[in-house]
Scaffold this motif. Structure first.
Motif, mmCIF file in Angstrom:
data_model
loop_
_atom_site.group_PDB
_atom_site.id
_atom_site.type_symbol
_atom_site.label_atom_id
_atom_site.label_comp_id
_atom_site.label_asym_id
_atom_site.label_seq_id
_atom_site.Cartn_x
_atom_site.Cartn_y
_atom_site.Cartn_z
ATOM 1 N N MET A 175 0.898 -0.990 0.207
ATOM 2 C CA MET A 175 -0.360 -0.128 -0.043
ATOM 3 C C MET A 175 0.649 1.254 -0.030
ATOM 4 O O MET A 175 0.332 2.252 -0.453
ATOM 5 C CB MET A 175 -1.190 -0.448 1.745
ATOM 6 C CG MET A 175 -2.266 -0.769 1.058
ATOM 7 S SD MET A 175 -3.247 -1.032 2.572
ATOM 8 C CE MET A 175 -3.005 0.489 3.544
ATOM 9 N N ILE A 176 2.428 1.657 0.962
ATOM 10 C CA ILE A 176 2.745 2.411 0.868
ATOM 11 C C ILE A 176 4.064 1.937 -0.849
ATOM 12 O O ILE A 176 5.629 3.294 0.541
ATOM 13 C CB ILE A 176 2.445 3.031 2.397
ATOM 14 C CG1 ILE A 176 4.137 1.976 2.647
ATOM 15 C CG2 ILE A 176 1.740 3.145 2.665
ATOM 16 C CD1 ILE A 176 3.559 2.374 4.396
ATOM 17 N N LYS A 177 4.704 1.076 -0.328
ATOM 18 C CA LYS A 177 5.765 0.844 -1.053
ATOM 19 C C LYS A 177 6.513 1.498 -2.266
ATOM 20 O O LYS A 177 7.649 2.032 -2.584
ATOM 21 C CB LYS A 177 5.728 -0.326 -1.580
ATOM 22 C CG LYS A 177 5.432 0.043 -3.504
ATOM 23 C CD LYS A 177 5.031 -1.816 -3.747
ATOM 24 C CE LYS A 177 4.527 -1.940 -5.171
ATOM 25 N NZ LYS A 177 5.236 -1.371 -6.005
ATOM 26 N N ASP A 178 5.525 2.952 -2.757
ATOM 27 C CA ASP A 178 6.562 3.769 -4.039
ATOM 28 C C ASP A 178 6.093 5.517 -2.937
ATOM 29 O O ASP A 178 5.791 6.286 -3.474
ATOM 30 C CB ASP A 178 4.748 3.724 -4.825
ATOM 31 C CG ASP A 178 4.761 2.452 -5.570
ATOM 32 O OD1 ASP A 178 6.321 2.447 -5.407
ATOM 33 O OD2 ASP A 178 4.424 2.002 -6.149
ATOM 34 N N ALA A 179 5.632 4.881 -1.243
ATOM 35 C CA ALA A 179 5.608 6.260 -0.402
ATOM 36 C C ALA A 179 6.789 6.204 -0.009
ATOM 37 O O ALA A 179 7.940 6.214 0.597
ATOM 38 C CB ALA A 179 4.606 6.368 0.070
ATOM 39 N N ILE A 180 6.918 8.437 0.637
ATOM 40 C CA ILE A 180 8.018 8.645 1.309
ATOM 41 C C ILE A 180 7.286 9.468 2.236
ATOM 42 O O ILE A 180 6.551 10.377 1.571
ATOM 43 C CB ILE A 180 8.756 9.222 0.345
ATOM 44 C CG1 ILE A 180 10.459 9.672 1.727
ATOM 45 C CG2 ILE A 180 8.648 10.461 0.127
ATOM 46 C CD1 ILE A 180 11.571 9.206 0.616
ATOM 47 N N ILE A 181 7.788 8.879 3.900
ATOM 48 C CA ILE A 181 6.801 9.620 4.416
ATOM 49 C C ILE A 181 8.167 10.648 5.057
ATOM 50 O O ILE A 181 9.104 9.855 5.838
ATOM 51 C CB ILE A 181 6.755 8.096 5.699
ATOM 52 C CG1 ILE A 181 5.719 7.031 4.847
ATOM 53 C CG2 ILE A 181 5.651 8.895 6.756
ATOM 54 C CD1 ILE A 181 5.891 6.212 5.679
ATOM 55 N N VAL A 182 7.801 11.479 5.251
ATOM 56 C CA VAL A 182 8.833 12.626 5.561
ATOM 57 C C VAL A 182 7.708 13.359 6.843
ATOM 58 O O VAL A 182 7.015 13.704 7.363
ATOM 59 C CB VAL A 182 8.913 14.144 4.510
ATOM 60 C CG1 VAL A 182 10.035 15.986 4.484
ATOM 61 C CG2 VAL A 182 9.154 13.319 2.907
ATOM 62 N N MET A 183 8.827 14.233 7.393
ATOM 63 C CA MET A 183 9.123 14.503 8.842
ATOM 64 C C MET A 183 8.338 15.784 8.587
ATOM 65 O O MET A 183 9.497 16.326 8.368
ATOM 66 C CB MET A 183 9.918 14.125 10.097
ATOM 67 C CG MET A 183 10.836 12.516 9.949
ATOM 68 S SD MET A 183 9.108 11.467 10.395
ATOM 69 C CE MET A 183 9.311 10.880 8.910
ATOM 70 N N SER A 184 7.583 16.401 9.148
ATOM 71 C CA SER A 184 7.018 17.482 8.524
ATOM 72 C C SER A 184 8.152 18.767 9.554
ATOM 73 O O SER A 184 8.182 19.573 8.895
ATOM 74 C CB SER A 184 5.493 17.426 9.684
ATOM 75 O OG SER A 184 5.445 17.723 10.656
ATOM 76 N N GLY A 185 8.521 18.283 10.436
ATOM 77 C CA GLY A 185 9.569 19.212 11.660
ATOM 78 C C GLY A 185 10.679 19.790 10.264
ATOM 79 O O GLY A 185 11.544 20.887 11.230
ATOM 80 N N CYS A 186 10.718 18.960 9.604
ATOM 81 C CA CYS A 186 12.160 18.954 8.529
ATOM 82 C C CYS A 186 11.771 20.111 7.803
ATOM 83 O O CYS A 186 12.794 20.714 6.899
ATOM 84 C CB CYS A 186 12.778 18.284 8.588
ATOM 85 S SG CYS A 186 13.388 16.455 9.777
ATOM 86 N N MET A 187 10.677 20.296 7.477
ATOM 87 C CA MET A 187 10.195 21.375 6.344
ATOM 88 C C MET A 187 10.514 22.697 6.965
ATOM 89 O O MET A 187 9.484 22.377 7.501
ATOM 90 C CB MET A 187 8.644 20.800 5.483
ATOM 91 C CG MET A 187 8.689 18.847 4.811
ATOM 92 S SD MET A 187 6.968 18.926 5.134
ATOM 93 C CE MET A 187 6.982 19.339 3.458
#
Length: 145
Positions: A96-108
Motif C-alpha cells: 500500500m505504501i511501497k511507492d511512498a516516502i513519509i517525510v517528517m514535518s518538522g524538517c520542512m
C-alpha cells in the motif's frame, strides 16, 4: 506546475525538495515513532517517492532498519549522520505504501503550506493523555488499520 517545498536536517547538511502537496498528513503515536521523534508523536506527510528529490548530503544520510514496529513490518528510517535529525521513512515491504516516502514535518520549511492539518492518527491507544489535535477532527485508529 506544482509548488516546490524545501526541507533540511538540523545542521543543513542534508537538503531536499518536494514537488506538490502531501497526499496525506498523519500523526503516529506508536512507540517507535515516539522514540524516533523524541516526542509524544510523529507528524508525517505522505508523498509519492517521485515527488521527493534529495538535493545535498546524500553521503550524510544513514538508514536504520526498524524491524520492531507494532505493524509487524520493517521500516527504513533515514536520518542525518551528523546531527541525528530524523528526515524520512520508507516501507518497501508494504504494497500500500511501497511507492511512498513519509517525510517528517518538522524538517520542512513552510510546513503549513506543504501539509494540511492531520487527517488521521495512528496508534491512538498509545496517545499521551495530554495530547490532542487543535483543528479538524482526525480519523482515529488503534493501530495501522
Amino acid at each position: 506546475m506544482a509548488d516546490i517545498f524545501y526541507g533540511s536536517c538540523l545542521c543543513k547538511g542534508v537538503t531536499y525538495s518536494i514537488s506538490g502537496r502531501a497526499q496525506m498528513s498523519v500523526l503516529c503515536h506508536c512507540l517507535n515513532c515516539q522514540k524516533s521523534s523524541g516526542s509524544a508523536f510523529q507528524a508525517n506527510g505522505f508523498y509519492n517517492k517521485s515527488q521527493f528529490t534529495l538535493l545535498t548530503g546524500a553521503n550524510l544520510v544513514t538508514d536504520y532498519h526498524d524491524s520492531a514496529v507494532d505493524a509487524g513490518c520493517t521500516l527504513i528510517r533515514s536520518f542525518c549522520s551528523v546531527c541525528g535529525c530524523n528526515l524520512y521513512t520508507t516501507n518497501p515491504t508494504n504494497p500500500m505504501i511501497k511507492d511512498a516516502i513519509i517525510v517528517m514535518s518538522g524538517c520542512m520549511e513552510k510546513t503549513s503550506e506543504a501539509l494540511d492539518a492531520p487527517q488521521m492518527e495512528f496508534y491512538v491507544k498509545r496517545r499521551r493523555d495530554w495530547t490532542g489535535v487543535n483543528g479538524p477532527k482526525t480519523k482515529e485508529f488503534q493501530g495501522m488499520s
